[in-house]
Design an enzyme around this catalytic site. Structure first.
Site, mmCIF file in Angstrom:
data_model
loop_
_atom_site.group_PDB
_atom_site.id
_atom_site.type_symbol
_atom_site.label_atom_id
_atom_site.label_comp_id
_atom_site.label_asym_id
_atom_site.label_seq_id
_atom_site.Cartn_x
_atom_site.Cartn_y
_atom_site.Cartn_z
ATOM 1 N N HIS A 386 0.843 -1.197 0.000
ATOM 2 C CA HIS A 386 0.000 0.000 0.000
ATOM 3 C C HIS A 386 0.876 1.243 0.000
ATOM 4 O O HIS A 386 1.964 1.234 0.582
ATOM 5 C CB HIS A 386 -0.918 0.014 1.228
ATOM 6 N N GLU A 439 -7.876 -4.955 -1.246
ATOM 7 C CA GLU A 439 -8.329 -5.663 -2.442
ATOM 8 C C GLU A 439 -8.280 -7.179 -2.293
ATOM 9 O O GLU A 439 -9.025 -7.884 -2.960
ATOM 10 C CB GLU A 439 -7.459 -5.262 -3.651
#
Ligand SMILES: CC(C)(COP(=O)(O)OP(=O)(O)OC[C@H]1O[C@@H](n2cnc3c(N)ncnc32)[C@H](O)[C@@H]1OP(=O)(O)O)[C@@H](O)C(=O)NCCC(=O)NCCS
Length: 501
Positions: A386, A439
């Site tokens: 991330h 995700e």
């Protein structure tokens, strides 16, 4: 710079200094002592001395020169020299070598010509990708990457996802506070009225749905929402009152599930369904997609995902929506642009790819080899890493919980893959602090809830449109255009235009 520098000594006269300036076509001379700069005399100094009655053949340079004098080295970036000169009010500065000897003179004119620096532009270097750069102030929400925490208008977003409805969070994002029971009912009723497509747009959907290529749902959604804006006559936010902007924003949020489901069903050869006022936003979405009233547990799982993905700091699509809004453009224009940014695999396109990776791995005994090969060849594993979090992504943690409570073989396998990937990223990319992101389990949860894979990223858009709209409404009030700069690194201009052949 001009080199060599035109110099005089402090004991020479002003007329001698003027003669050298004139002979070399320069506007200043450097006063040197033993080759080092001790002052500057400019045309302005000459004018001032003679205009007040002084005799230039008698007055010595040392009497009128500016001293002490700023110098710069030849390696100083032109931008820094420019800022230094502007700050001190100099138009000419001697350039010195390592021994402080004068080797030339740089003028503002040289800097502007060579470095192409505009006088009123303060150029600030920022990290690539604007990582960590603050470009706006917001009350919408924030992400604290080191703590693994994010919030919407000061409420812990994971707590909202556990305890609230999507509509409450939607109200919170728009109004800045959670609704009372009365406000909730009024808000839901208002939004319900806005979720029907204009008939002119509904009429073109069958043709569009039949023509769009696979995996282009976001592009189709962006096109349809832009079309709705045109049919509705959505005007630039610059020309609207806050109430009018809010209405345009609410309309797009309410319409997004209708458009997505209509396109999906038409593509599958089924007729679009009308929204059900008795169902919540998430349950109605699943109903309009499949034609079946969903199991409440599955509807709640999707609702949890939707709440968790409403907003997430200044991510690429939110930034895009704010840049477009800063030009004063309409809400549909900003949302269509944001959808374009979200369609990128590095932003919103990862959940179906994460699931595709699970399929490709296939069985637990293949995890190690598959993952190791990908990391060593420099591939990014979808659903991991991330831009902001240096801890576990709190959205991933909650979605894992949801996935586990739904259960099933895919969930067990996903957990095994997650464990291996995290361990291997830690081994092969030490110190980077890479974990599963939103995700990874989003794909697993959506799959478990029966959503088709090509609807994963569109489902993300369904919630994020609310976050974009909250940001759009905030940006519209700001009124300052976002217009950064780029450093030109091509061959030096101007290049003569070759004669046309
Ligand atoms: C999200 C993402 C774009 C962030 O990119 P970023 O801010 O440039 O990432 P970082 O700066 O933290 O990367 C640090 C290092 O980890 C590596 N890394 C990051 N994510 C990785 C991943 N998913 N798989 C393998 N390596 C990864 C980077 O290659 C980099 O390696 P290096 O230091 O050897 O060059 C990136 O992690 C990614 O592409 N993830 C996969 C796509 C995805 O899941 N997107 C959804 C995001 S919510």
């Amino acid at each position: 710079m001009s080199s060599p520098a035109v110099t005089v000594s402090r004991d020479e006269t002003l007329s001698e200094a003027a003669r050298r300036m004139h002979g070399s076509h320069v506007g200043s001379v450097v006063v040197t002592v033993d080759g080092c700069a001790s002052g500057m005399v400019t045309e302005r100094d000459l004018l001032r001395a003679t205009a007040t009655g002084g005799d230039p053949t008698v007055i010595k340079v040392g009497e009128v020169m500016s001293s002490p004098v700023d110098t710069v080295t030849r390696h100083l970036p032109a931008r820094v020299a420019m800022l230094q000169m502007r700050e001190r009010g100099f138009r000419h500065v001697p350039v010195v070598d390592e021994l402080d000897h004068v080797i030339g003179v740089i003028s503002l004119r040289d800097l502007m010509r060579v470095a192409d620096i505009a006088l009123d532009t303060e150029i600030v270097e920022v990290p690539r990708g604007l990582k960590g750069v603050v470009v706006a102030e917001t009350e919408v929400g924030d992400v604290r990457g080191r703590e693994g925490f994010f919030h919407y208008r000061q409420y812990d977003a994971t707590e909202l996802a556990r305890k609230s409805t999507f509509e409450d969070v939607w109200f919170l994002m728009f109004e800045g506070r959670l609704p009372t029971a009365q406000e909730r009912a009024a808000f839901v009723a208002e939004a319900s009225l806005l979720r029907t497509l204009p008939s002119a747009v509904a009429a073109v959907l069958p043709m569009l749905a039949g023509a769009v290529a696979p995996d282009t749902s976001l592009a189709a959604l962006a096109g349809v929402l832009a079309m709705v804006g045109a049919v509705d006559g959505a005007r630039p936010v610059l020309d609207l009152t806050p109430a009018e902007r809010r209405r345009d924003a609410l309309r797009l949020c309410a319409l997004t599930p209708t458009v997505l489901c209509a396109l999906h069903r038409l593509k599958m050869g089924e007729a679009p369904l009308t929204p059900r006022p008795d169902l919540g936003h998430a349950a109605n979405y699943l109903w309009m997609l499949s034609g079946e009233v969903p199991d409440p547990e599955l509807a709640r799982a999707v609702e949890t995902y939707l709440i968790l993905t409403v907003d997430h700091g200044f991510n690429a699509s939110t930034f895009t929506s704010r840049v477009i809004t800063s030009t004063g453009a309409s809400v549909p224009a900003a949302v269509a642009g944001a959808l374009g940014a979200l369609s990128g695999p590095l932003h919103g396109g990862a959940p179906s790819r994460a699931l595709a990776a699970l399929d490709e791995i296939g069985s637990p005994d293949r995890i190690d080899e598959w993952v190791r090969e990908r990391i060593i060849s420099g591939e990014k594993l979808m659903g991991f890493g991330h831009a902001v979090y240096r801890t576990e992504d709190p959205r991933s943690a909650l979605l894992k919980e949801v996935a586990v409570s739904l259960g099933g073989p895919l969930v067990d396998f996903a957990q095994q893959v997650e464990q291996h990937v995290v361990a291997m990223l830690n081994e092969l990319k030490p110190g980077r602090k890479l974990y599963a992101n939103v995700e990874f389990y989003a794909g697993v949860v959506m799959d478990r809830c029966g959503l088709p894979r090509d609807m994963f990223t569109p489902t993300f858009a369904l919630s994020r449109v609310v976050g974009w709209c909250a940001n759009i409404l905030e940006q519209a009030v700001d009124g300052k255009i976002i217009r950064p700069s780029a450093r030109y690194v091509g061959p030096p201009p101007p290049q003569p235009i070759p004669p046309s052949t």
